[in-house]
Enzyme design. Structure first.
Site, PDB file in Angstrom:
ATOM      1  N   GLN A 227      49.578  -7.435  84.575  1.00 18.56           N
ATOM      2  CA  GLN A 227      48.421  -8.324  84.403  1.00 18.56           C
ATOM      3  C   GLN A 227      47.661  -8.058  83.100  1.00 18.56           C
ATOM      4  OE1 GLN A 227      47.602 -11.036  85.913  1.00 18.56           O
ATOM      5  NE2 GLN A 227      49.323 -10.760  87.297  1.00 18.56           N
TER       6      GLN A 227
ATOM      7  N   HIS B 129      48.942  -7.211  80.166  1.00 19.53           N
ATOM      8  CA  HIS B 129      49.621  -7.973  79.101  1.00 19.53           C
ATOM      9  C   HIS B 129      49.342  -9.466  79.254  1.00 19.53           C
ATOM     10  CE1 HIS B 129      52.572  -4.470  79.390  1.00 19.53           C
ATOM     11  NE2 HIS B 129      52.207  -4.452  78.124  1.00 19.53           N
TER      12      HIS B 129
END
Ligand code: PAF
Length: 292
Positions: free
Chosen positions: A43, A45
């Site tokens: 999440q 990234h």
């Protein structure tokens, strides 16, 4: 009215194919966002990619496990690689534009010489991660410069979880006079406060639950910062982990935010951060918090 969500993605593995795609997109007015990653997307990234898609007409996400930034060959060999899974995660992002994925081979990035350059980042590279992972930032600097040269973005996005890396990359683009804006993105956390990291998946659920202590300690440090001597805070942190059977403290350091030099006394006009690295079994986790 809600905007129409266009989900589309193109994947390139060679520099030539990436460049012909970028050439067909570029007009002088359009901005190109870039999110460099080593895959194993989580999440954290995805939030960088989402932000990049909001702030740019086009976005390139690179997925490349960079051999020169590992100071341990075992770590490089076991680094999770699952391109299909990563592509599925990128496809799940709601984006108005197209996301361009660049997943090159080692040869595409390094040619036939997989070596790292030695940089002088003005001492930023000698603190914390630099001490415990010798050579790591020279590898990061080498690959980030190569990727910026290949992609040619207007803006590049980096997470504050790797705050030292972020400061080093700002310095890198200054030294190399690369025309790109470096955008710092705040740390994404799991519901219990643990900073998101590809390594979190290697923790058992009990360890993952217990790892919330890292952020709890950082939050208490922030609370103590204005009225407790720095050496007392450092002792208090060491003490919290001495009694802990699961988490081993590697380092804790309060640093001035721009130079990353350890703070000895607090100057009111400067900004400070606390940095921490711990091990849970052989899994290394880092985190940091702004103190003022
Ligand atoms: O933060 C990372 O994932 C890597 O260090 C980076 C910036 C993609 C360079 O390999």
């Amino acid at each position: 009215m809600h905007p129409i969500i266009v989900k589309s993605m193109k994947v390139f593995t060679t520099n030539q194919s990436l460049h012909s795609c970028l050439a067909s997109l570029k007009t002088s007015a359009s901005s190109l966002g870039f999110v460099p990653t080593m895959g194993a997307l989580h999440q954290g990234h995805l939030s960088l990619i989402k932000r990049a898609t909001k702030e740019n007409e086009n976005v390139v996400v690179s997925i490349f496990v960079n051999p020169t930034q590992f100071n341990n060959t075992g770590d490089l060999e076991t680094y999770p690689r699952d391109l299909n899974q990563d592509l599925k995660r990128i496809e799940s992002i709601e984006s108005l534009g197209e996301i361009i994925v660049y997943a090159p081979s080692e040869a595409a990035v390094y040619g036939n010489s997989v070596t790292k350059e030695a940089f002088d980042f003005g001492g930023l590279e000698l603190q914390m991660e630099g001490k415990f992972r010798p050579g790591h930032f020279h590898g990061v600097g080498t690959v980030v410069q190569k990727l910026l040269d290949i992609v040619g973005p207007t803006q590049a996005y980096f997470g504050e979880k790797d705050f030292q890396q972020l400061q080093i990359i700002k310095k890198l683009v200054k030294i190399s006079k690369t025309n790109v804006k470096i955008i710092a993105c705040s740390i994404e956390r799991e519901p219990n406060g643990l900073a998101m990291s590809s390594r979190n998946t290697r923790l058992t659920s009990a360890e993952r639950f217990h790892a919330s202590k890292i952020y709890d300690v950082l939050k208490t440090t922030k609370g103590k910062f204005s009225d407790t001597p720095l050496d007392e805070i450092t002792k208090w942190v060491a003490n919290q982990f001495e009694k802990d059977a699961i988490i081993n403290l590697e380092y804790f350091q309060i640093s001035e935010q721009l130079t990353l030099q350890p703070a000895n006394k607090i100057e009111p006009q400067k900004k400070y951060r606390a940095f921490i690295s711990v091990y849970i079994r052989n899994i290394r986790l880092i985190d940091n918090i702004a103190l003022n």
